[in-house]
Design a protein around this motif. Structure first.
Motif, mmCIF file in Angstrom:
data_model
loop_
_atom_site.group_PDB
_atom_site.id
_atom_site.type_symbol
_atom_site.label_atom_id
_atom_site.label_comp_id
_atom_site.label_asym_id
_atom_site.label_seq_id
_atom_site.Cartn_x
_atom_site.Cartn_y
_atom_site.Cartn_z
ATOM 1 N N THR A 184 64.147 62.511 36.682
ATOM 2 C CA THR A 184 65.493 63.123 37.335
ATOM 3 C C THR A 184 66.739 62.427 36.548
ATOM 4 O O THR A 184 67.386 63.268 35.686
ATOM 5 N N ALA A 185 66.763 61.432 36.814
ATOM 6 C CA ALA A 185 67.673 60.468 36.128
ATOM 7 C C ALA A 185 67.624 60.583 34.367
ATOM 8 O O ALA A 185 68.687 60.795 33.788
ATOM 9 N N ALA A 186 66.351 60.241 33.950
ATOM 10 C CA ALA A 186 66.022 60.176 32.631
ATOM 11 C C ALA A 186 66.149 61.547 31.909
ATOM 12 O O ALA A 186 66.289 61.430 30.648
ATOM 13 N N VAL A 187 65.844 62.487 32.657
ATOM 14 C CA VAL A 187 65.635 63.811 31.902
ATOM 15 C C VAL A 187 64.225 63.649 31.079
ATOM 16 O O VAL A 187 63.314 63.407 31.642
ATOM 17 N N ILE A 188 64.542 63.703 29.873
ATOM 18 C CA ILE A 188 63.565 63.307 29.117
ATOM 19 C C ILE A 188 64.102 62.333 27.776
ATOM 20 O O ILE A 188 65.137 62.938 27.292
ATOM 21 N N SER A 189 63.609 61.184 27.776
ATOM 22 C CA SER A 189 64.280 60.411 27.020
ATOM 23 C C SER A 189 63.031 59.761 26.007
ATOM 24 O O SER A 189 62.300 59.100 26.408
ATOM 25 N N PRO A 190 63.194 60.271 24.962
ATOM 26 C CA PRO A 190 62.424 60.050 23.634
ATOM 27 C C PRO A 190 62.249 58.631 23.635
ATOM 28 O O PRO A 190 63.096 57.737 23.653
ATOM 29 N N ILE A 191 60.929 58.089 23.363
ATOM 30 C CA ILE A 191 60.504 56.629 23.144
ATOM 31 C C ILE A 191 60.503 56.388 21.715
ATOM 32 O O ILE A 191 59.496 56.998 20.980
ATOM 33 N N GLY A 192 61.337 55.622 21.125
ATOM 34 C CA GLY A 192 61.147 55.328 19.563
ATOM 35 C C GLY A 192 59.912 54.387 19.286
ATOM 36 O O GLY A 192 59.001 54.847 18.753
ATOM 37 N N GLY A 193 59.873 53.545 19.949
ATOM 38 C CA GLY A 193 58.743 52.310 19.659
ATOM 39 C C GLY A 193 58.383 51.537 20.974
ATOM 40 O O GLY A 193 59.449 51.432 22.064
ATOM 41 N N ILE A 194 57.215 51.077 21.262
ATOM 42 C CA ILE A 194 57.028 50.081 22.326
ATOM 43 C C ILE A 194 56.778 48.858 21.831
ATOM 44 O O ILE A 194 55.824 48.452 20.849
ATOM 45 N N GLN A 195 57.251 47.875 22.414
ATOM 46 C CA GLN A 195 57.021 46.393 21.951
ATOM 47 C C GLN A 195 55.843 45.987 22.810
ATOM 48 O O GLN A 195 56.222 45.833 24.319
ATOM 49 N N THR A 196 54.799 45.545 22.385
ATOM 50 C CA THR A 196 53.760 44.974 23.096
ATOM 51 C C THR A 196 53.666 43.473 22.919
ATOM 52 O O THR A 196 54.801 43.034 22.353
ATOM 53 N N GLN A 197 52.872 42.636 23.599
ATOM 54 C CA GLN A 197 52.932 41.144 23.395
ATOM 55 C C GLN A 197 52.991 41.026 21.994
ATOM 56 O O GLN A 197 53.688 39.841 21.541
ATOM 57 N N ASP A 198 52.163 41.609 21.105
ATOM 58 C CA ASP A 198 52.035 41.082 19.852
ATOM 59 C C ASP A 198 52.328 42.024 18.532
ATOM 60 O O ASP A 198 52.097 41.948 17.471
ATOM 61 N N PHE A 234 54.581 46.002 17.677
ATOM 62 C CA PHE A 234 55.812 46.747 17.811
ATOM 63 C C PHE A 234 55.418 48.514 17.207
ATOM 64 O O PHE A 234 55.010 48.385 16.041
ATOM 65 N N HIS A 235 55.111 49.325 18.145
ATOM 66 C CA HIS A 235 54.294 50.516 17.830
ATOM 67 C C HIS A 235 55.678 51.641 17.835
ATOM 68 O O HIS A 235 55.932 51.708 18.875
ATOM 69 N N VAL A 236 55.724 52.208 16.605
ATOM 70 C CA VAL A 236 56.605 53.215 16.670
ATOM 71 C C VAL A 236 55.784 54.502 16.612
ATOM 72 O O VAL A 236 54.876 54.815 15.799
ATOM 73 N N PHE A 237 56.433 55.707 17.380
ATOM 74 C CA PHE A 237 56.053 56.836 17.401
ATOM 75 C C PHE A 237 56.448 57.646 16.447
ATOM 76 O O PHE A 237 56.303 57.375 15.250
ATOM 77 N N HIS A 238 56.967 58.662 16.916
ATOM 78 C CA HIS A 238 57.584 59.737 15.649
ATOM 79 C C HIS A 238 58.719 59.232 14.663
ATOM 80 O O HIS A 238 58.416 58.978 13.650
ATOM 81 N N SER A 239 59.612 58.360 15.359
ATOM 82 C CA SER A 239 60.773 57.854 14.649
ATOM 83 C C SER A 239 61.574 57.066 15.714
ATOM 84 O O SER A 239 61.724 57.361 16.892
ATOM 85 N N ASN A 273 63.815 52.159 22.257
ATOM 86 C CA ASN A 273 62.568 51.428 22.472
ATOM 87 C C ASN A 273 62.448 50.676 23.889
ATOM 88 O O ASN A 273 63.538 50.535 24.567
ATOM 89 N N PHE A 274 61.307 50.485 24.436
ATOM 90 C CA PHE A 274 60.845 50.095 25.385
ATOM 91 C C PHE A 274 59.974 48.765 25.370
ATOM 92 O O PHE A 274 59.037 48.915 23.952
ATOM 93 N N ILE A 275 59.984 47.955 26.402
ATOM 94 C CA ILE A 275 58.786 46.713 26.156
ATOM 95 C C ILE A 275 58.098 46.716 27.243
ATOM 96 O O ILE A 275 58.291 47.030 28.360
ATOM 97 N N VAL A 276 56.636 46.386 27.104
ATOM 98 C CA VAL A 276 55.765 46.196 28.046
ATOM 99 C C VAL A 276 55.961 45.044 28.892
ATOM 100 O O VAL A 276 56.296 43.833 28.235
ATOM 101 N N SER A 277 55.782 45.077 30.104
ATOM 102 C CA SER A 277 56.166 43.931 31.010
ATOM 103 C C SER A 277 54.774 43.207 31.370
ATOM 104 O O SER A 277 53.828 44.042 31.552
#
Ligand code: PLP
Ligand code: COI
Length: 346
Positions: free
Chosen positions: A290-304, A306-311, A171-175
């Motif tokens: 290059t370092a990340a190759v392809i790293s799937p994003i499960g979900g993104i936390q925004t200010q208010d 949490f959005h989940v994509f595929h899983s 998971n990733f978070i919006v800065s």
């Protein structure tokens, strides 16, 4: 120099993190009086530079990130190294640094990889040899002006996955911070962008996110990129989309994926704005580099929200296909487009 192909290294190749391990040789060249010297391989991993070096005070420093891959047959190959050489040249021009010529860049990378061939992880170990070319402005100086002397160097270190999950989504978070300004240095691979990303990156990790996602610095409504990778989404209509912005790093992996998505997987492709309030247009998302190759994003936390994509736990099918296609080319199991692979002679 003893032939690298006769040497061995005893490492737990399948369990490497993304951290520095000192290897045997690095290439180093000095620019003085308007010209690069011939350069040489060195066993010394420490630099001695002036305390006034502009790289230390004013961030006159640029770098690249590439990898060497071990094939099933035991050969070693590079992925699109000229693209890194050209991007370094653009970064250097932005910081008023001299260009290290493309052919000499590729030659230096090949020499360092060949001399450290025993550090290239085995095929299917999940690890690769990370290559770090860089240039710094050095010499006695105090005013804010470009250096009169430069060092170009290339070192290598064996690495595993950059983001802990590998192909498992994280998971990733919006800065709320920006890594670069609208007409700043975001498109250049220069130290200052990464210095600016340390605090937001740490805050994201303290909250158990892999990294943060930056928004466009002018309006904070569109996704720009991840701290150390580009962003992509795949729509419900099977279109591979990446943000179009002058302040993100032009990722070589991203441009490779745009090509592979269209020509190998038959997907639609678009470079365009990705609005934070329209994340539901994507069924899959990921970080690429290059370092990340392809790293799937499960979900993104925004200010208010949490959005989940595929899983949050399983990689999406198209992200997996893209990963397999890209890495099969990089490791020599699939024929890539012409000119993408350079063999290293040991
Ligand atoms: N964006 C940032 C900020 C990066 O540091 C990187 C890594 O190089 C990337 C994107 C991905 O670029 P590339 O695919 O050329 O490695
Ligand atoms: C890369 O992917 O090569 C990067 O430069 C990312 C990070 C290690 C800075």
């Amino acid at each position: 120099m003893e032939k690298a192909k006769n040497k061995t290294v005893d490492l737990d190749w399948s369990n490497l993190g993304f951290s520095y391990i000192k290897t045997d040789y690095r290439f180093i060249s000095h620019w003085k009086n308007g010209a690069w010297d011939e350069g040489k391989l060195s066993t010394e991993n420490k630099l001695t530079i002036s305390e006034g070096s502009p790289a230390l005070h004013y961030g006159q420093a640029s770098f690249e990130g590439m990898k060497a891959y071990r094939t099933k047959e035991g050969d070693i190959q590079l992925f699109r190294p000229k693209e890194n050489a050209k991007r370094l040249a653009r970064s250097c021009e932005r910081l008023l640094m001299p260009v290290f010529p493309v052919e000499r860049f590729v030659d230096a990378v090949e020499k360092v990889v060949a001399a450290n061939a025993h550090w290239v992880p085995p095929y299917e170990s999940g690890s690769t040899l990370y290559i770090r070319p860089y240039m710094i402005g050095v010499g006695d100086n105090i005013g804010v002006k470009p250096a009169e002397e430069y060092i170009f160097s290339v070192f290598v270190t064996p690495v595993g996955p950059y983001f802990k999950g590998g192909l498992a989504p994280t998971n990733f978070i919006v800065s709320g911070y920006d890594r670069a300004a609208p007409y700043g240095t975001g498109a250049s691979k220069v130290g200052g962008n990464y210095a600016a990303s340390l605090l937001p990156g740490k805050q994201a990790q303290e909250r158990e996110f892999s990294d943060c996602i930056y928004l466009d610095p002018a309006t904070h409504t569109k996704i720009e990129e991840v701290g150390a990778a580009n962003f992509f989404g795949i729509t419900h209509e099977d279109v591979f989309v990446t943000p179009d912005s002058p302040s993100i790093l032009p990722s070589i992996t991203k441009y490779s994926l745009l090509y592979l998505a269209e020509h190998y997987l038959g997907l639609g492709v678009e470079e365009r704005d990705i609005y934070l309030d329209r994340l539901d247009e994507f069924k899959e998302a990921g970080a690429c580099g290059t370092a990340a190759v392809i790293s799937p994003i499960g979900g993104i936390q925004t200010q208010d929200n949490f959005h989940v994509f595929h899983s949050e736990t399983e990689v999406g099918p198209l992200t997996k296909k893209l990963y397999d296609t890209l890495t099969s080319i990089q490791f020599g199991d699939l024929e890539g487009p012409e000119g993408w692979i350079e063999k290293v002679t040991v």
